[in-house]
Design an enzyme around this catalytic site. Structure first.
Site, short mmCIF file in Angstrom:
data_model
loop_
_atom_site.label_atom_id
_atom_site.label_comp_id
_atom_site.label_asym_id
_atom_site.label_seq_id
_atom_site.Cartn_x
_atom_site.Cartn_y
_atom_site.Cartn_z
N SER A 190 1.02 -1.31 -0.06
CA SER A 190 0.09 0.04 0.02
C SER A 190 0.99 1.27 0.00
O SER A 190 0.42 2.24 0.04
CB SER A 190 -1.16 -0.18 1.19
OG SER A 190 -0.33 -0.24 2.52
N ASN A 235 -1.86 -2.73 13.16
CA ASN A 235 -3.19 -2.46 13.27
C ASN A 235 -3.70 -1.32 13.96
O ASN A 235 -4.51 -0.41 13.74
CB ASN A 235 -3.90 -3.61 13.90
CG ASN A 235 -3.66 -4.89 12.84
OD1 ASN A 235 -3.08 -4.78 11.85
ND2 ASN A 235 -4.08 -6.08 13.40
N THR A 271 -40.61 25.21 -9.47
CA THR A 271 -40.78 23.78 -9.08
C THR A 271 -40.94 22.84 -10.19
O THR A 271 -41.69 23.42 -11.19
CB THR A 271 -42.01 23.52 -7.81
OG1 THR A 271 -43.28 23.90 -8.78
CG2 THR A 271 -42.16 24.53 -6.72
N HIS A 272 -40.49 21.76 -9.97
CA HIS A 272 -40.73 20.94 -11.20
C HIS A 272 -39.89 21.50 -12.35
O HIS A 272 -40.34 21.23 -13.52
CB HIS A 272 -42.07 20.16 -11.61
CG HIS A 272 -42.93 20.07 -10.35
ND1 HIS A 272 -43.02 18.51 -10.32
CD2 HIS A 272 -43.67 20.69 -9.57
CE1 HIS A 272 -43.91 18.60 -9.12
NE2 HIS A 272 -44.30 19.81 -8.81
N SER A 330 -15.47 25.95 -26.88
CA SER A 330 -15.61 24.99 -27.57
C SER A 330 -14.50 24.99 -28.64
O SER A 330 -14.23 25.93 -29.28
CB SER A 330 -16.87 24.96 -28.34
OG SER A 330 -16.88 24.01 -29.45
N LYS A 368 -19.62 29.50 -28.07
CA LYS A 368 -19.76 28.62 -27.00
C LYS A 368 -19.26 29.18 -25.80
O LYS A 368 -17.98 29.30 -25.72
CB LYS A 368 -19.52 27.05 -27.03
CG LYS A 368 -20.29 26.36 -28.01
CD LYS A 368 -21.82 26.07 -27.52
CE LYS A 368 -21.98 25.01 -26.35
NZ LYS A 368 -21.61 23.71 -27.04
N GLU A 413 -20.31 21.22 -14.62
CA GLU A 413 -20.68 19.90 -15.06
C GLU A 413 -19.68 18.90 -14.30
O GLU A 413 -20.36 17.82 -13.97
CB GLU A 413 -20.51 19.72 -16.56
CG GLU A 413 -21.36 20.63 -17.28
CD GLU A 413 -21.26 20.78 -18.89
OE1 GLU A 413 -20.44 19.91 -19.32
OE2 GLU A 413 -21.67 21.60 -19.45
N TYR A 467 -8.98 -6.58 12.92
CA TYR A 467 -8.36 -6.04 11.72
C TYR A 467 -8.43 -6.98 10.65
O TYR A 467 -8.12 -8.35 10.91
CB TYR A 467 -7.02 -5.64 11.91
CG TYR A 467 -6.30 -5.25 10.58
CD1 TYR A 467 -6.45 -3.91 10.07
CD2 TYR A 467 -5.60 -5.75 9.77
CE1 TYR A 467 -5.88 -3.54 9.09
CE2 TYR A 467 -5.11 -5.70 8.64
CZ TYR A 467 -5.18 -4.26 8.12
OH TYR A 467 -4.82 -3.86 6.99
N GLN A 519 -7.60 -2.21 4.34
CA GLN A 519 -6.50 -1.42 3.56
C GLN A 519 -7.31 -0.48 2.54
O GLN A 519 -6.60 0.40 2.11
CB GLN A 519 -5.55 -2.36 3.05
CG GLN A 519 -4.22 -1.65 2.26
CD GLN A 519 -3.09 -2.30 2.18
OE1 GLN A 519 -2.32 -2.41 3.01
NE2 GLN A 519 -2.76 -2.93 0.97
N LYS A 553 -8.31 3.54 2.50
CA LYS A 553 -7.55 4.79 2.40
C LYS A 553 -7.90 5.59 0.94
O LYS A 553 -7.88 6.73 0.93
CB LYS A 553 -6.00 4.62 2.30
CG LYS A 553 -5.79 4.57 4.11
CD LYS A 553 -4.42 4.00 4.48
CE LYS A 553 -4.71 3.10 5.49
NZ LYS A 553 -5.35 1.91 5.11
N1 ARG Z 1 -1.04 -1.33 5.16
C1 ARG Z 1 -2.04 -1.91 6.25
C2 ARG Z 1 -3.23 -1.02 6.09
O1 ARG Z 1 -3.30 0.03 5.65
C3 ARG Z 1 -1.36 -1.71 7.54
C4 ARG Z 1 -1.77 -2.43 8.45
C5 ARG Z 1 -1.37 -3.81 8.24
N2 ARG Z 1 -1.77 -4.74 9.13
C6 ARG Z 1 -1.56 -6.04 9.03
N3 ARG Z 1 -1.72 -7.02 10.04
N4 ARG Z 1 -1.08 -6.85 7.87
O2 ARG Z 1 -4.27 -1.26 6.52
#
Ligand code: ARG
Length: 464
Positions: free
Chosen positions: A22, A109, A154-155, A276, A282, A289, A316, A321, A324
């Site tokens: 990651s 974790n 409205t509408h 455009s 334009k 948009e 966990y 992961q 993110k």
């Molecule tokens: N890269 C992992 C994440 O973003 C970190 C935690 C990893 N923990 C593990 N037990 N492999 O969640």
């Protein structure tokens, strides 16, 4: 070998590494990871797991790693799986084996959950500041158009007269609720999971409360199993952003329609519209948009995360992961969208003449029924009578206001010469002076309330 490679006889397969790593996206949490580790080193020194000198060495090493990231000199290595392992690897290169003591009692974790909360907290605050700026330009623009009459819809059908100020201010309140939601999500984000270990808690009795306070968290999590796996703060932030994106999308839709030459109510500034490549006339509302389009993307991130969370067994799991990229992109998206939206409202040209020209008599049909109500007719009958008047005018190909009094009196004897006074758009708006109405005096009060809301909100968030 990865940091966890002791029991493994063979190195990780490269295709698995590509799937599992990651670092490509979580390296943007380097500062939060280092901040968390500095606080943790001090906490395990306080718990007498390492000596003060060792903690000092570790902290100095981490500060050097931070400086390397900040100057762009941090060299990623192929074995760096994620930001946590990369920082620890580099720390150990700098300070030697003592670096290997940092992770005592900690797991990635509780580490990742901590880093991620710190990152989200900072970005919630940034978005809130942008929303505040958008609210401010909305108020400023509205203050100039308290008396600018326009059709309300409205509408998407012409309905009743309102003012441009009232239209603009409607978005203020959506953004106020968005800011409330973000602040509420922020309260639950500001809870430290550090000290939850892998799942079963820290074995060295670190002082979690001091550690949390050190990192600026308002609270600590009360259950280590929940602590490592709680991603409610991500889901809540994504929802707050998705709904905010929905509000911006609705504002965008109005701007797209009102800037269409058929309406011409507003003109986008040259800097915030595009042309455009083939049609020279334009002037496209591309940024709006994009706002409409990005809302779909934000809703997608929310749906994706909820789907990831729904089947997870306790504590966990690597599925987490996936949290993110969704939220990084959501914050990046609104971070690009809001400054442009702010500038569009700030530079928006409102065309009162076009708005006024679009006001047809039929927008006063309700007022005409209300005229009959004031003369004593039940509203439902008044509505029917005016409906007949509308049809009569349309059959004769004339405006509602052009119907002679005699014709109106055929429909109801309650019509009197003063009926001409109904056909006044400003008077119609002025009558709607209830709280929340479009009358200039009511919108003046609304704007005062809006400013008071902003001050109260600033005080509240300063306290938390
Ligand atoms: N890269 C992992 C994440 O973003 C970190 C935690 C990893 N923990 C593990 N037990 N492999 O969640």
């Amino acid at each position: 070998m990865p940091l966890w490679g002791g029991a493994f006889a063979e190195p990780t397969d490269n295709d698995l590494k590509a799937l599992n790593d990651s670092i490509s996206f979580d390296q943007r949490m380097y500062a939060e990871d280092i901040t968390g580790s500095i606080a943790y080193a001090k906490a395990i020194a306080r718990a007498k797991v390492i000596s003060i000198e060792e903690a000092d060495q570790i902290v100095a090493g981490l500060q050097q790693v931070l400086a390397e990231f900040e100057s762009g000199n941090f060299q990623l290595q192929p074995g760096d799986e994620d930001i946590h392992t990369a920082v620890e690897r580099r720390l150990t290169e700098i300070v030697g084996p003592v670096g290997g003591k940092l992770h005592t009692g900690r797991s990635r974790n509780d580490q990742v959950a901590t880093d991620f909360r710190l990152w989200v907290l900072a970005h919630q605050t940034k978005v809130d500041a942008l929303l505040e700026a958008l609210q401010t330009v909305i108020i400023e623009k509205a203050e100039h158009h308290l008396h600018t009459l326009m059709p309300g819809y409205t509408h998407l059908q012409p309905a009743q007269p309102i003012t441009a100020a009232h239209w603009l201010m409607s978005f203020f309140w959506m953004l106020a609720r968005d800011r409330d939601r973000l602040a509420d999500a922020q309260r639950r984000t500001s809870v430290s999971p550090l000290g939850s270990g892998a799942l079963a808690g820290n074995p060295f009795n670190v002082d979690r409360a001091t550690l949390a306070a050190d990192l600026g968290f308002a609270d600590v999590s009360q259950n280590s199993l929940d602590g490592v796996s709680d991603r409610d703060f991500v889901a809540e932030s994504l929802f707050a952003l998705a709904l905010m994106g929905t509000h911006l999308s609705r504002l965008a839709e109005d701007i797209i329609i009102y800037s269409n030459p058929l309406f011409g109510y507003i003109t986008l500034n040259d800097r915030y519209s595009t042309g455009s490549s083939i049609m020279p006339q334009k002037r496209n509302a591309d940024p709006m948009e994009l706002a409409r389009g990005k809302a779909g993307r934000l809703i997608g991130h929310l749906t994706g995360l909820m789907t990831t969370l729904k089947g997870l067994p306790s504590t966990y799991n690597k599925d987490l992961q996936e949290d993110k990229e969704a939220i990084f992109d959501a914050f990046d998206t609104v971070g690009k969208l809001l400054p442009v939206t702010i500038a569009i409202i700030r530079t928006l040209q409102i065309n009162p003449g076009k708005m006024r020209a679009a006001l047809g008599d039929e927008l006063l049909a309700t007022d005409l029924a209300e005229y009959l109500v004031r003369k004593g007719l039940p509203f439902r009958q008044g509505h029917h009578v005016v409906g007949q008047a509308v049809r009569m005018a349309s059959n004769q190909g004339i405006k509602l206001s052009a119907l002679p009094l005699e014709s109106l009196r055929e429909l109801s004897p309650l019509f009197e010469p003063d009926v001409v006074e109904v056909f006044d758009f400003a008077a119609s708006v002025a009558r709607r002076r209830v709280i929340g109405g479009p009358a200039p005096e009511a919108v003046t009060t609304q704007i005062e309330q809006a400013k008071a809301w902003m001050q109260a909100h600033a005080r509240q968030t300063a306290q938390t």
